[in-house]
Scaffold this motif. Sequence first.
Motif, PDB file in Angstrom:
ATOM      1  N   GLN A 192      44.191  -9.485  37.183  1.00 33.89           N
ATOM      2  CA  GLN A 192      44.581 -10.504  36.422  1.00 33.89           C
ATOM      3  C   GLN A 192      43.938 -10.190  34.995  1.00 33.89           C
ATOM      4  OE1 GLN A 192      45.273 -13.601  37.146  1.00 33.89           O
ATOM      5  NE2 GLN A 192      45.265 -13.424  39.410  1.00 33.89           N
ATOM      6  N   TYR A 193      44.808 -10.244  33.825  1.00 31.86           N
ATOM      7  CA  TYR A 193      45.037  -9.957  32.715  1.00 31.86           C
ATOM      8  C   TYR A 193      44.641 -11.161  32.020  1.00 31.86           C
ATOM      9  CZ  TYR A 193      48.674  -6.307  35.032  1.00 31.86           C
ATOM     10  OH  TYR A 193      49.458  -5.478  35.471  1.00 31.86           O
ATOM     11  N   ASN A 194      44.255 -10.431  30.757  1.00 32.59           N
ATOM     12  CA  ASN A 194      43.401 -11.764  29.609  1.00 32.59           C
ATOM     13  C   ASN A 194      44.135 -11.999  29.304  1.00 32.59           C
ATOM     14  OD1 ASN A 194      44.289 -10.371  27.341  1.00 32.59           O
ATOM     15  ND2 ASN A 194      43.265  -8.584  27.817  1.00 32.59           N
ATOM     16  N   SER A 195      44.198 -13.922  28.504  1.00 28.06           N
ATOM     17  CA  SER A 195      45.049 -14.001  28.483  1.00 28.06           C
ATOM     18  C   SER A 195      45.677 -13.958  27.309  1.00 28.06           C
ATOM     19  CB  SER A 195      43.532 -15.614  27.790  1.00 28.06           C
ATOM     20  OG  SER A 195      43.218 -15.222  26.578  1.00 28.06           O
ATOM     21  N   GLY A 196      45.620 -12.978  26.133  1.00 33.60           N
ATOM     22  CA  GLY A 196      45.987 -12.330  25.505  1.00 33.60           C
ATOM     23  C   GLY A 196      47.261 -11.819  26.204  1.00 33.60           C
ATOM     24  N   LEU A 197      47.471 -10.854  26.845  1.00 32.99           N
ATOM     25  CA  LEU A 197      48.188 -10.302  27.920  1.00 32.99           C
ATOM     26  C   LEU A 197      49.403 -10.944  28.466  1.00 32.99           C
ATOM     27  CD1 LEU A 197      49.186  -7.470  28.476  1.00 32.99           C
ATOM     28  CD2 LEU A 197      47.963  -7.031  30.145  1.00 32.99           C
ATOM     29  N   LEU A 232      54.991  -8.373  17.550  1.00 31.33           N
ATOM     30  CA  LEU A 232      53.512  -8.250  16.707  1.00 31.33           C
ATOM     31  C   LEU A 232      51.930  -9.077  16.847  1.00 31.33           C
ATOM     32  CD1 LEU A 232      55.408  -5.720  14.094  1.00 31.33           C
ATOM     33  CD2 LEU A 232      54.554  -5.288  16.177  1.00 31.33           C
ATOM     34  N   THR A 233      52.336 -10.151  16.068  1.00 36.73           N
ATOM     35  CA  THR A 233      51.660 -10.879  16.509  1.00 36.73           C
ATOM     36  C   THR A 233      50.859 -11.816  17.524  1.00 36.73           C
ATOM     37  OG1 THR A 233      53.370 -12.561  14.532  1.00 36.73           O
ATOM     38  CG2 THR A 233      50.666 -13.584  15.718  1.00 36.73           C
ATOM     39  N   ALA A 234      51.836 -11.649  18.465  1.00 38.30           N
ATOM     40  CA  ALA A 234      50.730 -11.569  20.298  1.00 38.30           C
ATOM     41  C   ALA A 234      50.105 -10.419  20.556  1.00 38.30           C
ATOM     42  CB  ALA A 234      51.491 -12.110  21.186  1.00 38.30           C
ATOM     43  N   SER A 235      50.630  -9.334  20.035  1.00 34.44           N
ATOM     44  CA  SER A 235      49.902  -8.210  20.362  1.00 34.44           C
ATOM     45  C   SER A 235      48.873  -7.750  19.731  1.00 34.44           C
ATOM     46  CB  SER A 235      50.815  -6.526  20.194  1.00 34.44           C
ATOM     47  OG  SER A 235      51.194  -6.872  18.443  1.00 34.44           O
ATOM     48  N   GLU A 236      48.656  -8.611  18.196  1.00 33.67           N
ATOM     49  CA  GLU A 236      47.434  -8.072  17.707  1.00 33.67           C
ATOM     50  C   GLU A 236      46.304  -9.406  17.917  1.00 33.67           C
ATOM     51  OE1 GLU A 236      45.952  -8.790  13.128  1.00 33.67           O
ATOM     52  OE2 GLU A 236      48.081  -9.573  13.364  1.00 33.67           O
ATOM     53  N   THR A 237      46.691 -10.092  18.893  1.00 35.61           N
ATOM     54  CA  THR A 237      46.042 -10.617  19.930  1.00 35.61           C
ATOM     55  C   THR A 237      44.884  -9.483  21.301  1.00 35.61           C
ATOM     56  OG1 THR A 237      47.154 -13.166  18.892  1.00 35.61           O
ATOM     57  CG2 THR A 237      45.052 -12.847  20.952  1.00 35.61           C
ATOM     58  N   ASP A 243      38.413  -7.576  25.566  1.00 39.54           N
ATOM     59  CA  ASP A 243      38.212  -7.291  27.607  1.00 39.54           C
ATOM     60  C   ASP A 243      39.690  -6.343  27.478  1.00 39.54           C
ATOM     61  OD1 ASP A 243      36.702  -9.633  27.849  1.00 39.54           O
ATOM     62  OD2 ASP A 243      38.367 -10.733  27.318  1.00 39.54           O
ATOM     63  N   MET A 244      40.416  -5.633  26.843  1.00 39.09           N
ATOM     64  CA  MET A 244      40.670  -4.304  26.959  1.00 39.09           C
ATOM     65  C   MET A 244      40.564  -3.131  27.381  1.00 39.09           C
ATOM     66  SD  MET A 244      44.217  -5.757  27.141  1.00 39.09           S
ATOM     67  CE  MET A 244      44.418  -4.145  27.423  1.00 39.09           C
TER      68      MET A 244
END
Length: 733
Positions: A192-197, A232-237, A243-244
Amino acid sequence: MGGAKKLLLFLGMMYTIKRCLSVCGSGMEMEESICADVNECRESPGQCGEHTLCFNTNGSYYCQCEPGFTNINGNANFTGVQGQCEDKIECNIDTEICGHMAVCINTIGSFRCDCKSGYTKNSTNGGCRDIDECEEAKMQEEDICGSKGSCKNTIGGYWCICEKGYTNYGIERTLCFQLNCTTFDASRGNSQYNSGLADLLSIMRNSCMALANPDPSNENKVDGDALLERLLTASETVLSSPDMDTSEDMYMLLSTMEDSIKLIGPQLRNDNTTMGSNQTAVKIAVRRGRSPPTGPLHLWTENSTLDTDWSTAAGTGPYPGFAMAALLNYHNLEKSVNHSYDQLHGFEKDDVQPTFEIFSRVVSVVVSNPSTHNLSQSITLTLRHLEDKSEASYICAYWNNRGAWAVDGCRHQKSNATHTVCRCEHLSSFAVLMAHYPIDQSFATQLITKIGLILSLLCLSICIFTFKFCRSIQGTRTTIHLHLCICLFIADLIFLAGISQTKPEGGCRFIAAVLHLFFMGVFTWMLLEGVQLYRMVVLVFDASIRPLYLILFGYVTPLFVVILTAIIRPKGYGTKEHCWLSLKDGLIWSFYGPVCVIIFLNVFFFIVTVWKLAQKFSSLNPDLSKLNKLKAFTVTAIAQMCILGLMWVFGVFLFRRGNTVVEYIFIALNTLQGALIFVMHCLLSKQVREEYYNFFSCICVPKKRYSDFSSTNPSSSHSHGSRSGHNTGESNI
């Protein structure tokens, strides 16, 4: 006479010429007594200059510019001045001179009209007409839209209409090819990936599905620039998330970013796009056309540079109508991927495997070429170091699909203090690693360490016997000093014998755990000494602590810390260089954390103790003998804390850097601890010195004399007992 005749003849001729001129005028000449016109254009060719026409008139002439040229002064007619005609730029004078289907090309003195792409010359009127590319392709049996696209002719071009699941990225004259949107499916992973990913994958999957299944009612074209900004905005989160920390998550993030750039690049409006955020920076170049681009390809960002050619970016497969190359920099990702070095082999020196550290920004190279696992021509990647360092061992590495750093197919070319150049035969995410090799201790260092530790062990053994058998100083403080010396004696003995015994692995872990236990025990007993001093000064009545309580706290507390550390990170004990705690992932703080807390508490107790002593010294009737003893106890305790604490301050830098100066300071403090404790708690104590004197007197004085001495009158015995009672130190206090 002859001279006079010649003079008269000359005067007559001059008179005749003057008469003719006055009769014919300028531009005329006398021919057989008749005034005739002079043709200046024939007699003086070129007098008007280049690109001119000369026109003769009766008695004069004038010049005009040739067709396609104009006079720089704006005069249609002029005379006698050269260089006044320049080329007339017809394409600028009349922008519609060739019509909308052709492009005006200026020539010297004229112009020509070339048909635009998608148009051809009309044989009937010489103009341009639209080419029906779809019909021509059908006649030549050429599939210009691919097997899943239908051709629709447009004015000046054509459009490929793709079936569902296929796309041409909204670009005319582009083949339809299949989009694989499953690369953005979060369910394809094993965890399960974190919510941002997960959100990032969802955004890119929706964009991919919308591109592969266009809505016929929506005539708006896709906006690649807006989609890149969303990426880029989503990847910044995701990149700022704590958690990464797993290799699988990191590989999924890097591969998702690379696939996203491949999807977005062809949709960008401009041929060159630069965009960034707090966590990333990207440079994308796109070339479009009916034939694959060629020539050198150079991309650069603040921390990296890519050098290759467009044929590498386009590949050798079916050309889709565009080629794309991108350079993606991650600003802080090196902190998250500074692990997984298990697959790095072949860098041993003297059978010692080095430790590795990320020494550049992590950079992803992305191209439209679908076959990037084995490029026909290697790329050159220049990466900037995180720090300027000239003498180091640098390695070019990439993040493979198993979530680890690897070096196959990517070799180090050259380095200086600021940059490293790598040549790689495949594409991925790259970084420069710096290899740390353990610095071998010199013979002098080893000799000093062994001699100093042996001296320390000798002094500590004397202290242990003194605190155990010297009756005049028995008490709570003596019990604390006894067990402090026992812990330090065992720790130094194991340090001397086993700190470098890294093989076997299990034995090294046991040595590291024992060292952790007894060095923690030293600080725990030092804390108990601070507590005891506080009680002796503050409490009016009995300030002693039962030995059972002291032993339980002094040994159980460090044992609890060691057991907890072993449960949380069992492989953290023992490294490839030393049998000590691992410096990775902050495990060393399982030792330094409690030590810092103990030093902080001791500082508090010592401040209160000194304050209370100052109050007692300033009282009306102070017991100076007792206060002076407490004062001496406090001074030695503070000195002991400084020596032990300072040693481990330098110990931090020793295990991290291997600095020679720091190494010698650590060795000096470590080897002199036992000697300093012997001096402070034994030689500087009057009671202990008297006990030593009595002990050596018993050994050195003959037995007969000793018997005579022991049979002295009772008053002497009583006097000795009184003195011993007076010197019991802590108990009387």
